[in-house]
Design an enzyme around this catalytic site. Structure first.
Site, PDB file in Angstrom:
ATOM      1  N   HIS B 360       0.845  -1.265   0.253  1.00 51.94           N
ATOM      2  CA  HIS B 360      -0.341  -0.090   0.366  1.00 51.94           C
ATOM      3  C   HIS B 360       1.076   1.429  -0.115  1.00 51.94           C
ATOM      4  CE1 HIS B 360      -2.622   3.136   1.985  1.00 51.94           C
ATOM      5  NE2 HIS B 360      -3.602   2.303   1.864  1.00 51.94           N
ATOM      6  N   ASP B 437       2.761  -4.348   7.852  1.00 50.24           N
ATOM      7  CA  ASP B 437       1.854  -4.165   7.671  1.00 50.24           C
ATOM      8  C   ASP B 437       0.693  -4.751   7.437  1.00 50.24           C
ATOM      9  OD1 ASP B 437      -0.628  -2.511   6.724  1.00 50.24           O
ATOM     10  OD2 ASP B 437       0.686  -1.737   4.122  1.00 50.24           O
ATOM     11  N   GLN B 440      -4.648  -5.688   6.786  1.00 50.01           N
ATOM     12  CA  GLN B 440      -5.742  -6.107   6.099  1.00 50.01           C
ATOM     13  C   GLN B 440      -5.827  -7.651   6.316  1.00 50.01           C
ATOM     14  OE1 GLN B 440      -7.998  -5.410   3.811  1.00 50.01           O
ATOM     15  NE2 GLN B 440      -6.879  -2.864   3.008  1.00 50.01           N
ATOM     16  N   LYS B 463     -10.828  -1.484  10.557  1.00 55.58           N
ATOM     17  CA  LYS B 463     -11.355  -2.640   9.289  1.00 55.58           C
ATOM     18  C   LYS B 463     -11.135  -3.627  10.181  1.00 55.58           C
ATOM     19  CE  LYS B 463      -7.073  -1.114   5.509  1.00 55.58           C
ATOM     20  NZ  LYS B 463      -8.102  -0.114   5.022  1.00 55.58           N
ATOM     21  N   CYS B 602      -4.488   2.881  -4.352  1.00 51.47           N
ATOM     22  CA  CYS B 602      -3.424   3.305  -3.082  1.00 51.47           C
ATOM     23  C   CYS B 602      -2.739   2.010  -3.142  1.00 51.47           C
ATOM     24  CB  CYS B 602      -3.242   3.618  -1.967  1.00 51.47           C
ATOM     25  SG  CYS B 602      -4.866   4.474  -1.131  1.00 51.47           S
TER      26      CYS B 602
END
Lengths: 152, 645
Positions: B360, B437, B440, B463, B602
């Site tokens: 991202h 990261d 997600q 999220k 993104c």
């Protein structure tokens, strides 16, 4: 048939059967711009003769809004003086900003894009062709009009 | 009545059963005993292995038993063909009954009856036997004269299965998703029939995705199956507990947005929020609102306690080793920027930062800034054509010069799950730290920060059912001790002098100014909510729906990006449908009440890698259903009609 549906039909008609979508050999002005957000790309070609946009064509790829807008633009702007064209561009921007009520006679099919105002994220798509045209014409040095509206 | 010793109770016993289809292990250690006279319900989301279990018990070809046993009345039946199993008294009501053109129900049943009982029966005698059973079940004569299942409605097919059960008189019957595809009236009819047949002579194993059949049939035993294992067993109350907390419950709560039905498939951007999260945040403002830390008054202490309790909840949820290893931040972007701005300061020209093309922008641009400021070199791991990280030149790219490896745990554009553990180990072997990261991944799969041994991990609360501006940076304690604070002011300070200041302990030294207290308290409610569902179950549900979505999309002619294998991907599905530009398609889907995202997500490096400026992205979460996938696919077809020239 609701007005929205008619507009949709006009947009799709220009998208599927674009007018003046071709190269213009010997064009005095041309300009290419893209929108990296969605990959829309437009190139505008124009024969400018004695301050008049004698012939206007485009090439490009992208979404129905960007491509139909370019197609409609070539119909609406051809034959006008550079100043008139820039004025029309300003009015189109005004319509897309929700500030100008379009004049049917001058706008022709372009009115169909009015509904795009509902989708602010897509206004950039509708305006792209006009950005390119404006930049191309300003390169000619014949333009006197300023950009009365900016959008996006 | 039965083929077995009349004095014994027929017993099906499954022990330590592992079974696979091809190379894929579906059953991962099943223990289950069902006796004549008992009613068992086996529940669980699609894809948890329920139907596989029934197929293995009945001996359907294509399944391989790897370990464990299946016995019926003490006899190992795993080597027996299906007809032999039936002769011993086992029966399966199929989820999708097959049509048998040219063979009437009555003839089919008589042949089956004779084969199973091993005796000839006159047409008249059989007719009488059958008539008795039909009367019990209220089945009309016309149905049994028709060819088996041909032109039958969904309800008729299932009733025909129940009729077979009545006529063939097994001692143990498995009803595989007998409630699927039935309207409520047919469901009641089928359930009443099963109740009519249940009794001391018959053991029943009801396999079901839904609680609703159990509104009409009360099982004595309920088992919950997830990812190939029975994770919970209990009495009939368990079925109701599942109804309250299970997917249907979640769905009821979250399936509407602002009270209006909407097919919300933009969960990779942000999830919807359950009422407990909204209430948690609101309750903080209504009952606990005061600034935290340093307050002498009681309300401030209560607010502090709630905020710090949220830290404990997050620690448990992500399994970090210690509470001080959790720094509260607004989300993943802030977390990555904190590490980049602080840890990045120590890089020098010649040092290298390795990230991937899958990242991202939030895990790219902070590193570009670091590289520009320090003279360090930014390098990239590429992507394979299948949407995976290309590790073929990892050894070349990851070396002594590499100081930082930044990598996503799950791609927000492709859904790909990356081989994190492998990358962490490889980075540590060359002395690099790893920044993960998890924006997600954290919402969608179990996460074990401690086991992973990543140095830094960033995630966003919004999220994962939590409020916006909630989230965290997880880091090893020793790293936090060495990390410079990014912002000065507020509770990050211990003591201030004219020319310098000293810092508070970690994690507070990174929490400058008034924090997003209400939001982190709301995040804790979200973590509890997900914990109650079980992250294993959340993942299993998403595997199901993703597999279904990919199959349906491919079937509809869409081009799906990223891996197709749900073992290595999450529920984020990027696609193109025919030549319709993603923005056009998303606009049309919006008019159909379906929210998807269109654009580069993104992740422009991913888009460029696969030669497209944009995709349409449907991303699923706990409340989405296969029916919503159907709506999506149906709307695609309508969009196709609009754009067809």
């Amino acid at each position: 048939m609701a007005l929205d549906d008619i507009y949709k039909e006009v947009i799709l008609d220009h998208y599927k059967n674009p007018r003046n979508k071709r190269d213009l050999p010997g064009a005095e002005v041309s300009c290419t711009r893209n929108n990296p957000l969605c990959g829309d790309e437009i190139t505008v070609f124009a024969h400018v003769d004695d301050g008049t946009v004698a012939e206007l064509t485009f090439q490009g790829a992208g979404c129905s809004i960007s491509q139909s807008s370019a197609s409609m633009m070539t119909e609406a702007a051809a034959g006008r003086t550079v100043d008139q064209t820039l004025e029309l561009a300003g009015q189109f921007r005004g319509m897309m900003a929700g500030e100008v009520e379009p004049d049917d006679d001058r706008f022709g099919d372009l009115v169909a894009l009015k509904g795009v105002v509902k989708y602010p994220i897509r206004i950039k798509c509708a305006v792209l062709a006009w950005d390119v045209l404006q930049e191309a014409l300003q390169d000619t040095g014949e333009a006197t009009g300023a950009r009365p509206h900016t959008v996006g | 009545m039965t083929q077995t010793d009349a004095t014994a109770t027929a017993t099906l016993e499954v022990k330590g059963l592992h079974a696979a289809v091809g190379d894929r292990e579906i059953l991962r250690g099943i223990d289950l005993t069902v006796q004549q006279g008992q009613i068992h319900a086996l529940m669980g989301p699609n894809g948890s292995g329920k139907s596989t279990l029934s197929n293995v018990i009945m001996g359907r070809p294509g399944y391989r038993i790897m370990e464990g046993s299946v016995t019926f009345n003490g006899e190992d039946i795993t080597a027996l063909p299906p007809d032999q199993r039936a002769k011993r008294g086992l029966f399966l009501a199929m989820q999708y009954p097959t049509e048998v053109p040219g063979v009437s129900v009555v003839n089919f049943l008589r042949t089956a009856y004779q084969a199973i009982k091993g005796e000839q029966i006159s047409a008249l005698a059989f007719r009488k036997h059958m008539k008795t059973q039909m009367d019990r079940l209220g089945i009309e004569d016309a149905m049994v004269q028709r060819y088996v299942n041909q032109g039958f409605s969904g309800g008729e097919k299932k009733r025909n299965e129940v009729l077979q059960l009545a006529v063939l008189e097994p001692t143990l019957a498995i009803l595989d998703e007998t409630d699927s595809g039935l309207d409520i009236d047919s469901l009641k009819l089928v359930a009443e029939s099963v109740n009519e047949l249940a009794g001391p002579e018959l053991g029943v194993l009801i396999i079901t995705h839904y609680q609703r059949m159990l509104n009409y049939i009360t099982p004595g035993f309920v088992h919950v199956m997830m990812q190939g294992k029975i994770v919970k067993s209990g009495g009939p109350e368990l079925a109701h507990e599942l109804e309250d907390k299970g997917y249907e419950g979640v769905r009821r709560e979250l399936g509407k947005v602002h009270g209006r039905p909407l097919v919300y498939l933009d969960n990779a951007a942000t999830s919807q929020k359950p009422q407990c999260v909204i209430d948690g945040e609101a309750r903080y403002y209504a009952e606990l609102n005061a600034n935290i830390h340093r307050g002498v008054h009681a309300l401030s202490q209560q607010a502090t306690d709630a905020y710090e309790a949220a830290r404990d909840t997050v620690r448990r949820f992500i399994n970090a080793a210690r509470r001080e290893e959790i720094v509260f931040v607004r989300g993943t972007t802030e977390a990555v920027n904190l590490v980049a701005a602080s840890w990045g300061q120590r890089l020098q020209p010649g040092d290298e930062i390795l990230i991937t093309e899958m990242e991202h922008h939030s895990n790219i641009v902070p590193w570009q800034l670091v590289a520009q400021a320090t003279g360090a070199k930014l390098r990239y791991l590429g992507l394979t054509d299948d949407g995976l990280l290309d590790l073929s030149n990892l050894g070349e790219l990851l070396g002594d010069r590499t100081k930082i490896l930044g990598v996503t745990a799950m791609s927000n554009a492709l859904g790909t799950i990356t081989p994190l553990k492998q990358l962490v180990d490889a980075a540590h072997a060359v002395g690099a730290i790893v920044v993960v990261d998890a924006a997600q991944a954290a919402p969608h799969m179990p996460f074990d920060m401690d086991g992973l041994e990543a140095d830094f991990l960033a995630f966003s609360g919004h999220k994962m059912l939590g409020p916006t501006a909630s989230g965290g940076l997880l880091a090893k304690r020793e790293h936090l001790d060495r990390l410079q604070p990014m912002f000065g002011g507020g509770d990050m300070i211990r003591e201030v002098f004219h020319d310098h200041a000293t810092w508070n302990d970690v994690p507070y030294r990174f929490e400058a100014g008034t924090m997003q207290v209400a939001q982190q308290v709301g995040l804790a409610a979200a973590c509890d909510y997900l914990d109650a569902l079980g992250m294993e179950a959340v993942r299993a549900h998403e595997v199901d729906i993703t597999r279904y979505a990919i199959d349906r999309l491919l079937e509809a002619g869409a081009v799906v990006y990223g891996p197709k294998d749900t073992d290595i991907r999450g529920g984020t599905v990027s696609f193109w449908y025919h030549d319709i530009h993603p923005h056009d398609l998303a606009t049309i889907l919006n008019e159909e009440g379906i929210a998807v995202r269109a654009g580069h997500h993104c992740a422009q490096l991913v888009m460029r890698r696969y030669g497209t400026p944009a995709t349409v992205r449907a991303s699923f979460y706990v409340y989405n259903t296969n029916e919503e996938v159907d709506l999506l696919v149906a709307s695609l077809a309508r969009a196709g009609d609009i754009f067809a020239s």
